[in-house]
Design a protein around this motif. Structure first.
Motif, PDB file in Angstrom:
ATOM      1  N   ASP A 137       0.833  -1.550  -0.247  1.00  9.11           N
ATOM      2  CA  ASP A 137      -0.357  -0.078   0.027  1.00  9.11           C
ATOM      3  C   ASP A 137       0.896   1.511   0.308  1.00  9.11           C
ATOM      4  OD1 ASP A 137      -1.975   1.774   0.593  1.00  9.11           O
ATOM      5  OD2 ASP A 137      -2.728   0.939   2.128  1.00  9.11           O
ATOM      6  N   LEU A 138       1.321   2.387  -0.880  1.00  7.64           N
ATOM      7  CA  LEU A 138       1.691   2.807  -1.452  1.00  7.64           C
ATOM      8  C   LEU A 138       2.154   3.836  -0.443  1.00  7.64           C
ATOM      9  CD1 LEU A 138       2.482   2.976  -5.676  1.00  7.64           C
ATOM     10  CD2 LEU A 138       4.581   1.897  -2.891  1.00  7.64           C
ATOM     11  N   ASN A 139       0.356   4.660  -0.168  1.00 11.26           N
ATOM     12  CA  ASN A 139      -0.390   5.427   0.601  1.00 11.26           C
ATOM     13  C   ASN A 139       0.426   5.493   1.869  1.00 11.26           C
ATOM     14  OD1 ASN A 139      -1.310   6.627  -1.939  1.00 11.26           O
ATOM     15  ND2 ASN A 139      -3.432   5.455  -1.699  1.00 11.26           N
ATOM     16  N   ARG A 140       0.254   4.212   2.336  1.00 10.05           N
ATOM     17  CA  ARG A 140       0.055   4.048   3.709  1.00 10.05           C
ATOM     18  C   ARG A 140       1.429   4.485   3.802  1.00 10.05           C
ATOM     19  NH1 ARG A 140       0.665  -1.735   6.876  1.00 10.05           N
ATOM     20  NH2 ARG A 140       1.457  -1.011   8.827  1.00 10.05           N
ATOM     21  N   VAL A 251      10.425  -5.573   2.950  1.00 10.14           N
ATOM     22  CA  VAL A 251      11.220  -5.074   2.008  1.00 10.14           C
ATOM     23  C   VAL A 251      10.492  -3.812   1.546  1.00 10.14           C
ATOM     24  CG1 VAL A 251      12.902  -5.694   0.104  1.00 10.14           C
ATOM     25  CG2 VAL A 251      12.977  -7.005   2.486  1.00 10.14           C
ATOM     26  N   LEU A 252       9.371  -4.399   1.100  1.00 11.52           N
ATOM     27  CA  LEU A 252       8.641  -3.843  -0.140  1.00 11.52           C
ATOM     28  C   LEU A 252       7.933  -2.213   1.484  1.00 11.52           C
ATOM     29  CD1 LEU A 252       6.367  -6.290  -1.487  1.00 11.52           C
ATOM     30  CD2 LEU A 252       8.075  -5.155  -2.692  1.00 11.52           C
ATOM     31  N   GLU A 253       7.621  -2.802   2.403  1.00 12.79           N
ATOM     32  CA  GLU A 253       7.498  -1.872   3.196  1.00 12.79           C
ATOM     33  C   GLU A 253       8.625  -0.329   3.554  1.00 12.79           C
ATOM     34  OE1 GLU A 253       4.178  -3.770   6.015  1.00 12.79           O
ATOM     35  OE2 GLU A 253       6.489  -3.745   6.812  1.00 12.79           O
ATOM     36  N   LYS A 258      10.740   4.620   0.980  1.00  8.23           N
ATOM     37  CA  LYS A 258      11.791   5.491   0.214  1.00  8.23           C
ATOM     38  C   LYS A 258      13.279   5.184   1.592  1.00  8.23           C
ATOM     39  CE  LYS A 258       9.297   8.267  -2.553  1.00  8.23           C
ATOM     40  NZ  LYS A 258       8.485   9.105  -2.955  1.00  8.23           N
ATOM     41  N   CYS A 259      13.219   3.911   2.448  1.00 12.08           N
ATOM     42  CA  CYS A 259      14.200   4.396   3.048  1.00 12.08           C
ATOM     43  C   CYS A 259      15.446   4.145   2.216  1.00 12.08           C
ATOM     44  CB  CYS A 259      14.056   3.318   4.615  1.00 12.08           C
ATOM     45  SG  CYS A 259      14.773   2.981   5.222  1.00 12.08           S
ATOM     46  N   GLU A 313       5.767  -1.029  -8.610  1.00  6.52           N
ATOM     47  CA  GLU A 313       5.269  -1.903  -9.688  1.00  6.52           C
ATOM     48  C   GLU A 313       4.794  -2.909  -9.298  1.00  6.52           C
ATOM     49  OE1 GLU A 313       8.760  -2.822 -11.184  1.00  6.52           O
ATOM     50  OE2 GLU A 313       9.577  -1.489 -12.535  1.00  6.52           O
ATOM     51  N   ARG A 314       4.585  -2.996  -7.328  1.00  2.44           N
ATOM     52  CA  ARG A 314       3.958  -4.140  -7.056  1.00  2.44           C
ATOM     53  C   ARG A 314       2.762  -3.194  -5.942  1.00  2.44           C
ATOM     54  NH1 ARG A 314       8.372  -5.556  -8.044  1.00  2.44           N
ATOM     55  NH2 ARG A 314       9.330  -7.352  -8.354  1.00  2.44           N
TER      56      ARG A 314
END
Length: 335
Positions: A137-140, A251-253, A258-259, A313-314
């Motif tokens: 969830d990119l927004n989160r 890893v996705l989180e 943006k870490c 992309e995910r």
């Protein structure tokens, strides 16, 4: 089309990667406009199972008898079961036979990465297998000044503190002893490990390492919400020394937050995580130490922008449409 997302023991799984994957599926299906239920007593056209417990097997067998398609999500392998808790290595061969017999109850198998797909194929499973990311969830995880403030206040961080972050259960496989050793080697930096496991359940190596943890390592236990999301957005480095994953949702989180990501160089990240392009990879603590110091001393560039592209992309939205296509294809096969 209505999907049954079958799950038992949601409370127990809540803190695990499987629990997060199931929540991601609900969100993904909402965004893709796919109707779903979590109530087995409802009407449904297809069953999506995430666990390998006896309840899940019973549900799969029931659906098989009714000729209702079963999509089995393979989150676990023998490889990532090993080096987890006490006696996990001794139990691993039995666990492998159990998960194989569970996954074979599916008409179609999903697994998070090409690497885990290859492992399952190596087990001799003949059912169709497709790799679909657990999604993010990119927004989160987008940067929020309020979340960052909560995180920094919670840990009483000063403006000068350089923070190396990691997240995971207290599993030897996750590389916790290595993370503790790195904190010992670099007392000038602050290390934070989010996550928890009862000490009685972990290996002696992990217990001994925790006893020797240095003062610059903070282990706050399991924390969700604003504080960990603020940590992903504000920490200097996300260092994940895990030895085995089927994907690694954390890893996705970190990528979505943006870490700067640093990973152990293991097969699961091929081909989607590329050293010196969207992350940095290391094979041992000497290499991790050199990377951390080089990055924090501005000797190597960040890979944050390219890393965020991997997360994008995910995205949950993209995963929802991929799941929808899988459901529709399996419904057609059953007609």
């Amino acid at each position: 089309m209505k999907v049954l997302l079958f799950q038992k023991g949601e409370k127990m799984l809540r803190k695990s990667g499987i629990g997060r994957a199931m929540r991601h599926q609900m969100q993904a299906l909402d965004l893709a406009g796919v109707e779903y239920t979590t109530n087995p007593d409802d009407d449904y056209d297809i069953v999506h199972i995430n666990t390998v417990d006896p309840y899940a097997r019973k549900m799969a067998k029931k659906a098989n008898k009714k000729r209702i398609p079963v999509v089995y999500h393979a989150h676990s392998t023998e490889e990532d079961f090993k080096n987890s808790f006490v006696l996990s290595n001794q139990i691993a061969p039995v666990f492998k036979r159990w998960i194989m017999s569970s996954y074979k109850l599916g008409d179609y198998i999903l697994t998070p990465t090409p690497y885990s797909k290859e492992i399952l194929e190596g087990y001799g499973i003949q059912k169709p297998i497709q790799a679909i990311s657990n999604g993010i969830d990119l927004n989160r995880f987008s940067k929020s000044d309020e979340k960052v403030k909560k995180y920094r206040e919670f840990f009483n961080l000063s403006d000068d503190d350089r923070v190396i972050l990691s997240v995971g259960l207290y599993f030897e496989r996750k590389g916790l002893p290595d993370f503790i050793e790195l904190a010992q080697r670099m007392p000038e930096y602050t290390f934070i490990w989010f996550g928890f496991s009862p000490l009685a359940s972990v290996t002696k190596k992990v217990r001994d390492a925790i006893k020797e943890k240095p003062d610059n390592l903070i282990m706050p236990g399991y924390i969700s919400g604003d504080i960990i999301e603020g940590a992903y957005a504000d920490a200097d480095i996300f260092l994940f020394p895990s030895y085995e994953e089927t994907e690694g949702i954390v890893v996705l989180e970190a990528l979505a937050g943006k870490c700067q990501v640093m990973l152990r160089d293991i097969p699961v990240y091929d081909p989607w995580m590329v050293d010196q392009v969207n992350c940095y990879k290391a094979n041992n603590n000497d290499e991790f130490e050199r990377l951390v110091k080089a990055y924090l001393e501005d000797e190597i560039p960040n890979t944050i922008a390219k890393g965020y592209e991997v997360a994008r992309e995910r995205s949950i939205e993209a995963i929802g449409y991929q799941l929808k296509e899988v459901y529709e294809r399996n419904l057609r096969r059953k007609i």
